[in-house]
Motif scaffolding. Structure first.
Motif, PDB file in Angstrom:
ATOM      1  N   LYS A 158       0.938  -1.258   0.111  1.00  0.00           N
ATOM      2  CA  LYS A 158       0.051  -0.082   0.079  1.00  0.00           C
ATOM      3  C   LYS A 158       0.810   1.260   0.155  1.00  0.00           C
ATOM      4  CE  LYS A 158      -4.052   2.249   2.398  1.00  0.00           C
ATOM      5  NZ  LYS A 158      -4.709   2.110   3.703  1.00  0.00           N
ATOM      6  N   GLU A 159       2.034   1.306   0.796  1.00  0.00           N
ATOM      7  CA  GLU A 159       2.729   2.574   0.876  1.00  0.00           C
ATOM      8  C   GLU A 159       3.750   2.525  -0.375  1.00  0.00           C
ATOM      9  OE1 GLU A 159       4.058   2.264   5.614  1.00  0.00           O
ATOM     10  OE2 GLU A 159       5.055   0.789   4.137  1.00  0.00           O
ATOM     11  N   ALA A 160       3.875   1.272  -1.272  1.00  0.00           N
ATOM     12  CA  ALA A 160       4.554   1.495  -2.395  1.00  0.00           C
ATOM     13  C   ALA A 160       3.745   1.997  -3.339  1.00  0.00           C
ATOM     14  CB  ALA A 160       4.908   0.183  -2.660  1.00  0.00           C
ATOM     15  N   ALA A 161       2.581   1.624  -3.401  1.00  0.00           N
ATOM     16  CA  ALA A 161       1.553   2.187  -4.315  1.00  0.00           C
ATOM     17  C   ALA A 161       1.457   3.834  -4.369  1.00  0.00           C
ATOM     18  CB  ALA A 161       0.167   1.493  -4.305  1.00  0.00           C
ATOM     19  N   SER A 162       1.437   4.199  -2.782  1.00  0.00           N
ATOM     20  CA  SER A 162       1.252   5.509  -2.395  1.00  0.00           C
ATOM     21  C   SER A 162       2.620   6.316  -3.136  1.00  0.00           C
ATOM     22  CB  SER A 162       1.155   5.898  -1.245  1.00  0.00           C
ATOM     23  OG  SER A 162      -0.196   5.512  -0.848  1.00  0.00           O
ATOM     24  N   TYR A 163       3.810   5.717  -2.729  1.00  0.00           N
ATOM     25  CA  TYR A 163       5.037   6.220  -3.356  1.00  0.00           C
ATOM     26  C   TYR A 163       5.082   6.612  -4.793  1.00  0.00           C
ATOM     27  CZ  TYR A 163      10.158   6.589  -3.587  1.00  0.00           C
ATOM     28  OH  TYR A 163      11.280   7.201  -4.043  1.00  0.00           O
ATOM     29  N   LEU A 164       4.737   5.607  -5.500  1.00  0.00           N
ATOM     30  CA  LEU A 164       4.596   5.680  -6.925  1.00  0.00           C
ATOM     31  C   LEU A 164       3.686   6.972  -7.624  1.00  0.00           C
ATOM     32  CD1 LEU A 164       4.660   1.898  -7.923  1.00  0.00           C
ATOM     33  CD2 LEU A 164       6.501   3.592  -8.261  1.00  0.00           C
ATOM     34  N   GLY A 165       2.518   6.795  -6.592  1.00  0.00           N
ATOM     35  CA  GLY A 165       1.723   8.103  -7.090  1.00  0.00           C
ATOM     36  C   GLY A 165       2.278   9.256  -6.580  1.00  0.00           C
ATOM     37  N   GLU A 166       2.658   9.469  -5.580  1.00  0.00           N
ATOM     38  CA  GLU A 166       3.322  10.938  -5.153  1.00  0.00           C
ATOM     39  C   GLU A 166       4.619  11.215  -5.718  1.00  0.00           C
ATOM     40  OE1 GLU A 166       3.428  10.472  -0.917  1.00  0.00           O
ATOM     41  OE2 GLU A 166       1.266  10.114  -0.556  1.00  0.00           O
ATOM     42  N   LYS A 167       5.361  10.604  -5.882  1.00  0.00           N
ATOM     43  CA  LYS A 167       6.737  10.850  -6.476  1.00  0.00           C
ATOM     44  C   LYS A 167       6.861  10.789  -7.808  1.00  0.00           C
ATOM     45  CE  LYS A 167      11.702  10.453  -6.047  1.00  0.00           C
ATOM     46  NZ  LYS A 167      12.856   9.705  -5.248  1.00  0.00           N
ATOM     47  N   HIS A 168       6.058   9.943  -8.845  1.00  0.00           N
ATOM     48  CA  HIS A 168       6.089   9.756 -10.193  1.00  0.00           C
ATOM     49  C   HIS A 168       4.986   9.959 -10.913  1.00  0.00           C
ATOM     50  CE1 HIS A 168      10.071   8.245  -9.578  1.00  0.00           C
ATOM     51  NE2 HIS A 168       9.756   7.601  -8.595  1.00  0.00           N
ATOM     52  N   GLY A 169       3.868  10.313 -10.018  1.00  0.00           N
ATOM     53  CA  GLY A 169       2.721  10.588 -10.737  1.00  0.00           C
ATOM     54  C   GLY A 169       2.009   9.091 -11.623  1.00  0.00           C
ATOM     55  N   LEU A 170       2.263   8.043 -11.080  1.00  0.00           N
ATOM     56  CA  LEU A 170       1.942   6.976 -11.479  1.00  0.00           C
ATOM     57  C   LEU A 170       0.788   6.480 -10.640  1.00  0.00           C
ATOM     58  CD1 LEU A 170       5.051   4.863 -12.375  1.00  0.00           C
ATOM     59  CD2 LEU A 170       3.557   5.995 -13.934  1.00  0.00           C
ATOM     60  N   GLY A 171      -0.488   6.433 -11.274  1.00  0.00           N
ATOM     61  CA  GLY A 171      -1.478   6.054 -10.539  1.00  0.00           C
ATOM     62  C   GLY A 171      -1.571   4.419 -10.564  1.00  0.00           C
ATOM     63  N   VAL A 172      -0.893   3.668  -9.480  1.00  0.00           N
ATOM     64  CA  VAL A 172      -0.872   2.319  -9.439  1.00  0.00           C
ATOM     65  C   VAL A 172      -1.567   1.879  -8.157  1.00  0.00           C
ATOM     66  CG1 VAL A 172       0.604   0.234  -9.491  1.00  0.00           C
ATOM     67  CG2 VAL A 172       1.191   2.101 -10.883  1.00  0.00           C
ATOM     68  N   ALA A 173      -2.386   1.111  -8.189  1.00  0.00           N
ATOM     69  CA  ALA A 173      -3.074   0.852  -6.994  1.00  0.00           C
ATOM     70  C   ALA A 173      -2.530  -0.597  -6.437  1.00  0.00           C
ATOM     71  CB  ALA A 173      -4.640   0.235  -7.360  1.00  0.00           C
ATOM     72  N   ALA A 174      -2.640  -0.499  -5.099  1.00  0.00           N
ATOM     73  CA  ALA A 174      -1.931  -1.651  -4.257  1.00  0.00           C
ATOM     74  C   ALA A 174      -2.398  -3.058  -4.987  1.00  0.00           C
ATOM     75  CB  ALA A 174      -2.208  -1.762  -2.949  1.00  0.00           C
ATOM     76  N   ARG A 175      -3.528  -3.181  -5.168  1.00  0.00           N
ATOM     77  CA  ARG A 175      -3.915  -4.438  -6.074  1.00  0.00           C
ATOM     78  C   ARG A 175      -3.211  -4.677  -7.272  1.00  0.00           C
ATOM     79  NH1 ARG A 175      -7.830  -8.202  -4.316  1.00  0.00           N
ATOM     80  NH2 ARG A 175      -8.332  -9.724  -6.085  1.00  0.00           N
ATOM     81  N   THR A 176      -3.133  -3.614  -8.160  1.00  0.00           N
ATOM     82  CA  THR A 176      -2.493  -3.825  -9.306  1.00  0.00           C
ATOM     83  C   THR A 176      -0.687  -4.120  -8.972  1.00  0.00           C
ATOM     84  OG1 THR A 176      -3.687  -2.022 -10.202  1.00  0.00           O
ATOM     85  CG2 THR A 176      -1.688  -2.449 -11.392  1.00  0.00           C
ATOM     86  N   LEU A 177      -0.175  -3.723  -8.009  1.00  0.00           N
ATOM     87  CA  LEU A 177       1.186  -4.178  -7.545  1.00  0.00           C
ATOM     88  C   LEU A 177       1.177  -5.582  -7.271  1.00  0.00           C
ATOM     89  CD1 LEU A 177       2.769  -1.334  -5.464  1.00  0.00           C
ATOM     90  CD2 LEU A 177       3.207  -2.073  -7.763  1.00  0.00           C
ATOM     91  N   ASP A 178       0.089  -5.964  -6.560  1.00  0.00           N
ATOM     92  CA  ASP A 178      -0.087  -7.338  -6.137  1.00  0.00           C
ATOM     93  C   ASP A 178      -0.173  -8.175  -7.517  1.00  0.00           C
ATOM     94  OD1 ASP A 178      -0.403  -7.002  -3.475  1.00  0.00           O
ATOM     95  OD2 ASP A 178      -2.467  -6.947  -3.605  1.00  0.00           O
ATOM     96  N   ASN A 179      -1.097  -7.965  -8.309  1.00  0.00           N
ATOM     97  CA  ASN A 179      -1.190  -8.601  -9.766  1.00  0.00           C
ATOM     98  C   ASN A 179       0.087  -8.399 -10.519  1.00  0.00           C
ATOM     99  OD1 ASN A 179      -3.839  -9.218  -9.290  1.00  0.00           O
ATOM    100  ND2 ASN A 179      -4.450  -7.378 -10.426  1.00  0.00           N
TER     101      ASN A 179
END
Length: 74
Positions: free
Chosen positions: A9-30
């Motif tokens: 969950k933190e990784a997904a937030s990090y990617l969105g905040e730092k890089h503008g990549l809207g990646v959900a935690a569930r997407t990272l799971d997949n």
């Protein structure tokens, strides 16, 4: 020294905040299941933990090279 490792969950937030990549935690799971996501560590508890440096490297690869025009080659 690297920052602390981030849970999914933190990784997904990090990617969105730092890089503008809207990646959900569930997407990272997949992505982890399919081998398409950023590198991760598997903790003894079975949880995946991400190093921010690995997230940065994956984000730069996902974003690709900067372009000056929409007609630039991919």
């Amino acid at each position: 020294p690297s920052m602390r490792k981030l849970n999914t969950k933190e990784a997904a937030s990090y990617l969105g905040e730092k890089h503008g990549l809207g990646v959900a935690a569930r997407t990272l799971d997949n992505y982890a299941w399919g081998g398409r996501g950023p590198s991760f560590y598997k903790a003894a508890t079975g949880r995946r933990l991400y190093d921010p440096a690995d997230l940065d490297a994956w984000a730069f690869e996902a974003l690709g090279a900067p372009r000056r025009s929409t007609s630039d080659a991919a």
